[in-house]
Design a protein around this motif. Structure first.
Motif, PDB file in Angstrom:
ATOM      1  N   LEU A 127       8.254  13.864  -9.318  1.00 31.22           N
ATOM      2  CA  LEU A 127       7.196  13.764  -9.083  1.00 31.22           C
ATOM      3  C   LEU A 127       6.941  12.400  -9.157  1.00 31.22           C
ATOM      4  O   LEU A 127       6.912  11.264  -8.772  1.00 31.22           O
ATOM      5  N   LEU A 128       7.316  12.171 -10.834  1.00 31.39           N
ATOM      6  CA  LEU A 128       7.043  11.133 -10.829  1.00 31.39           C
ATOM      7  C   LEU A 128       8.178   9.971 -10.950  1.00 31.39           C
ATOM      8  O   LEU A 128       8.047   8.876 -11.863  1.00 31.39           O
ATOM      9  N   SER A 129       9.182  10.353 -10.416  1.00 29.97           N
ATOM     10  CA  SER A 129      10.052   9.714 -10.603  1.00 29.97           C
ATOM     11  C   SER A 129       9.776   8.668  -9.383  1.00 29.97           C
ATOM     12  O   SER A 129       9.983   7.737  -8.789  1.00 29.97           O
ATOM     13  N   VAL A 130       9.287   9.552  -8.249  1.00 27.86           N
ATOM     14  CA  VAL A 130       8.821   8.886  -7.232  1.00 27.86           C
ATOM     15  C   VAL A 130       7.770   8.042  -7.168  1.00 27.86           C
ATOM     16  O   VAL A 130       7.575   6.647  -6.611  1.00 27.86           O
ATOM     17  N   GLY A 131       6.790   8.330  -7.922  1.00 27.69           N
ATOM     18  CA  GLY A 131       6.037   7.222  -8.864  1.00 27.69           C
ATOM     19  C   GLY A 131       6.587   6.105  -9.372  1.00 27.69           C
ATOM     20  O   GLY A 131       5.957   4.872  -8.874  1.00 27.69           O
ATOM     21  N   ALA A 132       7.252   5.843  -9.613  1.00 28.74           N
ATOM     22  CA  ALA A 132       8.341   4.840 -10.979  1.00 28.74           C
ATOM     23  C   ALA A 132       9.053   3.971  -9.620  1.00 28.74           C
ATOM     24  O   ALA A 132       8.700   2.572  -9.597  1.00 28.74           O
ATOM     25  N   PHE A 133       9.544   5.044  -8.837  1.00 28.33           N
ATOM     26  CA  PHE A 133       9.720   3.986  -7.409  1.00 28.33           C
ATOM     27  C   PHE A 133       8.881   2.903  -6.486  1.00 28.33           C
ATOM     28  O   PHE A 133       8.949   2.174  -6.138  1.00 28.33           O
TER      29      PHE A 133
ATOM     30  N   VAL B  10       0.703  -1.773   0.098  1.00 29.65           N
ATOM     31  CA  VAL B  10      -0.215   0.384  -0.053  1.00 29.65           C
ATOM     32  C   VAL B  10       1.381   1.151   0.170  1.00 29.65           C
ATOM     33  O   VAL B  10       0.471   2.267  -0.747  1.00 29.65           O
ATOM     34  N   THR B  11       1.921   1.245   0.353  1.00 26.64           N
ATOM     35  CA  THR B  11       3.110   2.250   0.821  1.00 26.64           C
ATOM     36  C   THR B  11       3.513   2.413  -1.289  1.00 26.64           C
ATOM     37  O   THR B  11       3.439   4.014  -0.926  1.00 26.64           O
ATOM     38  N   GLY B  12       4.089   1.614  -1.383  1.00 24.41           N
ATOM     39  CA  GLY B  12       4.052   1.742  -2.790  1.00 24.41           C
ATOM     40  C   GLY B  12       3.211   1.884  -3.809  1.00 24.41           C
ATOM     41  O   GLY B  12       3.275   3.180  -4.458  1.00 24.41           O
ATOM     42  N   MET B  13       1.973   1.822  -3.464  1.00 23.23           N
ATOM     43  CA  MET B  13       1.039   2.054  -4.111  1.00 23.23           C
ATOM     44  C   MET B  13       0.644   4.179  -3.496  1.00 23.23           C
ATOM     45  O   MET B  13       0.744   4.586  -4.922  1.00 23.23           O
ATOM     46  N   ALA B  14       0.840   4.181  -2.758  1.00 24.33           N
ATOM     47  CA  ALA B  14       0.838   5.758  -2.544  1.00 24.33           C
ATOM     48  C   ALA B  14       1.111   6.509  -3.166  1.00 24.33           C
ATOM     49  O   ALA B  14       1.233   7.553  -3.609  1.00 24.33           O
ATOM     50  N   LEU B  15       3.234   5.922  -3.274  1.00 21.90           N
ATOM     51  CA  LEU B  15       3.639   6.960  -4.102  1.00 21.90           C
ATOM     52  C   LEU B  15       3.555   6.236  -5.504  1.00 21.90           C
ATOM     53  O   LEU B  15       4.166   7.710  -5.882  1.00 21.90           O
ATOM     54  N   GLN B  16       2.763   5.471  -6.111  1.00 23.72           N
ATOM     55  CA  GLN B  16       2.912   5.859  -7.404  1.00 23.72           C
ATOM     56  C   GLN B  16       2.162   6.663  -7.716  1.00 23.72           C
ATOM     57  O   GLN B  16       2.165   7.088  -9.060  1.00 23.72           O
ATOM     58  N   ALA B  17       0.793   6.950  -6.735  1.00 22.88           N
ATOM     59  CA  ALA B  17      -0.164   8.207  -6.986  1.00 22.88           C
ATOM     60  C   ALA B  17       0.293   9.734  -6.889  1.00 22.88           C
ATOM     61  O   ALA B  17      -0.148  10.353  -7.696  1.00 22.88           O
ATOM     62  N   VAL B  18       1.837   9.996  -6.760  1.00 22.10           N
ATOM     63  CA  VAL B  18       2.162  11.101  -6.685  1.00 22.10           C
ATOM     64  C   VAL B  18       3.158  11.766  -7.558  1.00 22.10           C
ATOM     65  O   VAL B  18       2.619  12.074  -8.498  1.00 22.10           O
ATOM     66  N   GLY B  19       3.726  10.457  -9.167  1.00 24.24           N
ATOM     67  CA  GLY B  19       3.313  10.717 -10.465  1.00 24.24           C
ATOM     68  C   GLY B  19       2.250  11.462 -10.712  1.00 24.24           C
ATOM     69  O   GLY B  19       2.137  12.646 -11.624  1.00 24.24           O
TER      70      GLY B  19
ATOM     71  N   ALA C 223      -7.691  12.244 -17.697  1.00 22.09           N
ATOM     72  CA  ALA C 223      -7.544  10.775 -17.921  1.00 22.09           C
ATOM     73  C   ALA C 223      -6.537  10.567 -16.609  1.00 22.09           C
ATOM     74  O   ALA C 223      -6.207   9.229 -15.634  1.00 22.09           O
ATOM     75  N   LEU C 224      -5.437  11.902 -16.018  1.00 18.98           N
ATOM     76  CA  LEU C 224      -4.534  11.191 -14.738  1.00 18.98           C
ATOM     77  C   LEU C 224      -5.377  11.516 -13.357  1.00 18.98           C
ATOM     78  O   LEU C 224      -4.390  10.215 -12.616  1.00 18.98           O
ATOM     79  N   ALA C 225      -6.160  12.661 -13.349  1.00 18.05           N
ATOM     80  CA  ALA C 225      -6.923  12.822 -12.486  1.00 18.05           C
ATOM     81  C   ALA C 225      -7.846  11.040 -12.163  1.00 18.05           C
ATOM     82  O   ALA C 225      -6.931  10.555 -10.621  1.00 18.05           O
ATOM     83  N   VAL C 226      -8.277  10.865 -13.150  1.00 17.91           N
ATOM     84  CA  VAL C 226      -9.189   9.318 -12.598  1.00 17.91           C
ATOM     85  C   VAL C 226      -7.946   8.267 -12.858  1.00 17.91           C
ATOM     86  O   VAL C 226      -7.980   7.386 -11.029  1.00 17.91           O
ATOM     87  N   ASP C 227      -7.011   8.486 -13.222  1.00 15.71           N
ATOM     88  CA  ASP C 227      -5.723   7.029 -12.584  1.00 15.71           C
ATOM     89  C   ASP C 227      -5.535   7.930 -11.244  1.00 15.71           C
ATOM     90  O   ASP C 227      -5.052   6.189 -10.388  1.00 15.71           O
ATOM     91  N   ALA C 228      -5.273   8.664 -10.830  1.00 15.34           N
ATOM     92  CA  ALA C 228      -4.270   8.792  -9.610  1.00 15.34           C
ATOM     93  C   ALA C 228      -6.050   8.385  -8.755  1.00 15.34           C
ATOM     94  O   ALA C 228      -5.486   7.907  -7.148  1.00 15.34           O
ATOM     95  N   GLY C 229      -6.946   8.456  -8.600  1.00 10.30           N
ATOM     96  CA  GLY C 229      -8.331   8.473  -7.670  1.00 10.30           C
ATOM     97  C   GLY C 229      -8.577   7.432  -7.779  1.00 10.30           C
ATOM     98  O   GLY C 229      -8.411   6.287  -6.353  1.00 10.30           O
TER      99      GLY C 229
END
Length: 490
Positions: free
Chosen positions: A381-387, A349-358, A459-465
């Motif tokens: 920010l996208l790099s945080v999401g990739a990590f 869940v931590t990784g998924m939360a960080l992914q949403a940062v991108g 699209a990315l707003a929906v993705d993050a949501g």
């Protein structure tokens, strides 16, 4: 510390540690080369998609099919070809897959209209569906269970990240300096070398089975995925009220339900869905499905933003993706340590939360005229999401295969692999349909750049949501599972 270092530290060191023979090293290099090539293909073409569209006359809303045609066939047929290799020979299937990859890449390199190029991408997807499970099976059968196999599998995983990173850079260079066609043609000489050495280094491998192959399961899952994803993709242009779109979605969903029922009864199922009754397997795979589906779409949307909105060249886009690739590689390297420190559930869940940062970062920070400073913040920010994404992927594999007896590990791993392939197929078309709907709604009153920017942001707003909602749901249900276990122990 890398993934391989983590493995080594668990295995110990010194003279007692088993070593690979020269032949095993050669086998490993050959199979890792194929893994690297297939991983590089994803980022090679990502950076070239807008230029391919311009060169062959693709509409903006149809660009997604350059990626979707490949991912859809790869996901739809991976399970089927994996079983074909088991029955009829994995080396034979591997050679056939690499041969088809060479031929389809050649076709893509000389394509002169969208139909030919999409045909090439479909064939490349089939080639990947043949080569990937065969290569993984050959890898596991070429090394005995234990430390050697663990190191080989760890190296295979590292090649996926390395292939993506190098593919992004090489794709940008080839597209800018030569032509987007070389993003296809570069596969030809590399594939021919792999094919030439395979008969000399790899022994044939297959499993003698008395049961019949699960043909009904293969047909229903492949047809169901194709129908469902095609319907979702067309919804972006035709709308959800279109009878053909609704028909495709309904038929696809019905076939996937039928596939589920077939797998419950099959003697040799393509995917053992019964194992989903285990809470950790169920929620681990749900987490994996969401994280891979949504991150695949992020990469495609960012490509459109950088090139169609900011006007970046393919080379600059490739270098940007290389930064994300490095972050993803670090995520894979540190994931075992993170899991060891906080546990696989929390790391998921931590990784998924960080992914949403991108995607959240792009929605909040990106502008139509972003300058160097704005792009730098966005890439950070996208790099945080990739990590976070790679951390979540490793965690879902661990979560989805934990708490099981040895005899069920193979079933759980197979199910996790199917989850990954399905996610790769549906991510881009689902999220792209949202962007495409927005683009079509604005194109009559706004410029193309403005329409694409608005579509990408929505699209990315929906993705993050979706990712954030999934995090909340998984936290709630895994907490209930943990509490129930504590009650049962008392």
């Amino acid at each position: 510390m890398s993934v391989l270092d983590e493995t080594a530290s668990r295995e110990g060191s010194g003279p007692s540690r088993p070593r690979m023979t020269q032949r095993q090293r050669a086998v490993l290099i050959l199979l890792l080369s194929s893994t690297f090539l297939l991983a590089a293909d994803l980022s090679l073409l990502n950076v070239a998609v807008p230029l391919i569209g311009d060169g062959l006359g693709f509409a903006v809303g149809d660009l997604q099919w350059i990626a979707t045609a490949f991912a859809l066939t790869a996901a739809g047929f991976t399970l089927f070809f994996g079983r074909v290799g088991d029955f009829f020979g994995r080396r034979m299937l591997f050679i056939a897959g690499m041969t088809l990859l060479v031929l389809s890449s050649l076709l893509g390199g000389v394509a002169n209209d969208p139909t030919v190029l999409i045909t090439a991408r479909v064939l490349q997807g089939l080639a990947t569906a043949m080569s990937t499970p065969a290569a993984l099976s050959l890898l596991t059968t070429s090394f005995p269970e234990g430390p050697l196999r663990a190191r080989a599998l760890g190296a295979n995983g590292a090649m996926v990240s390395a292939g993506f990173t190098v593919g992004a850079i090489v794709g940008g260079l080839l597209t800018d300096l030569l032509s987007w066609r070389w993003a296809f043609l570069i596969n030809v000489p590399i594939g021919l070398v792999i094919i030439a050495f395979t008969p000399y280094l790899l022994a044939e491998s297959k499993v003698a089975r008395t049961a019949r192959m699960d043909v009904p399961g293969a047909i229903t899952v492949s047809t169901g995925l194709v129908s469902l994803v095609y319907g979702v993709s067309r919804a972006g242009e035709e709308g959800w009220a279109d009878p053909f779109v609704l028909g495709c979605v309904v038929i696809g969903a019905a076939l996937l339900v039928w596939f589920w029922r077939i797998e419950l009864r099959a003697q040799e199922p393509l995917a053992s869905v019964r194992i989903l009754r285990k809470p950790t397997v169920r929620w681990g795979n749900i987490g994996g499905l969401v994280t891979i589906t949504m991150q695949t779409a992020v990469i495609f949307m960012v490509t459109l933003y950088l090139q169609d909105v900011l006007g970046w060249s393919a080379m600059a886009t490739g270098l940007a993706f290389a930064v994300l690739g490095v972050a993803a590689f670090l995520g894979g390297s540190f994931a075992p340590r993170i899991i060891g420190r906080i546990g696989n559930h929390r790391s998921l869940v931590t990784g998924m939360a960080l992914q949403a940062v991108g995607p959240v970062g792009l929605v909040l920070v990106a502008r139509q005229d972003s300058g160097p400073a704005g792009v730098t913040v966005l890439l950070a920010l996208l790099s945080v999401g990739a990590f976070g994404h790679v951390t979540a992927v490793v965690s879902y594999m661990v979560t989805g295969t934990s708490g099981l007896p040895d005899e069920e590990q193979g079933l759980a791993t197979g199910l996790a692999t199917m989850t990954q392939q399905v996610a790769l197929a549906v991510g881009i078309p689902v999220i792209s349909s949202i962007a495409t709907s927005r683009i079509h709604a604005l194109e009559a009153t706004h410029s193309e750049s403005e329409s694409v920017f608005s579509g990408v942001r929505l699209a990315l707003a929906v993705d993050a949501g979706v990712v954030i909602v999934a995090v909340v749901v998984i936290v709630v249900f895994l907490r209930r599972v943990a509490e129930q276990r504590r009650v049962d122990m008392k």
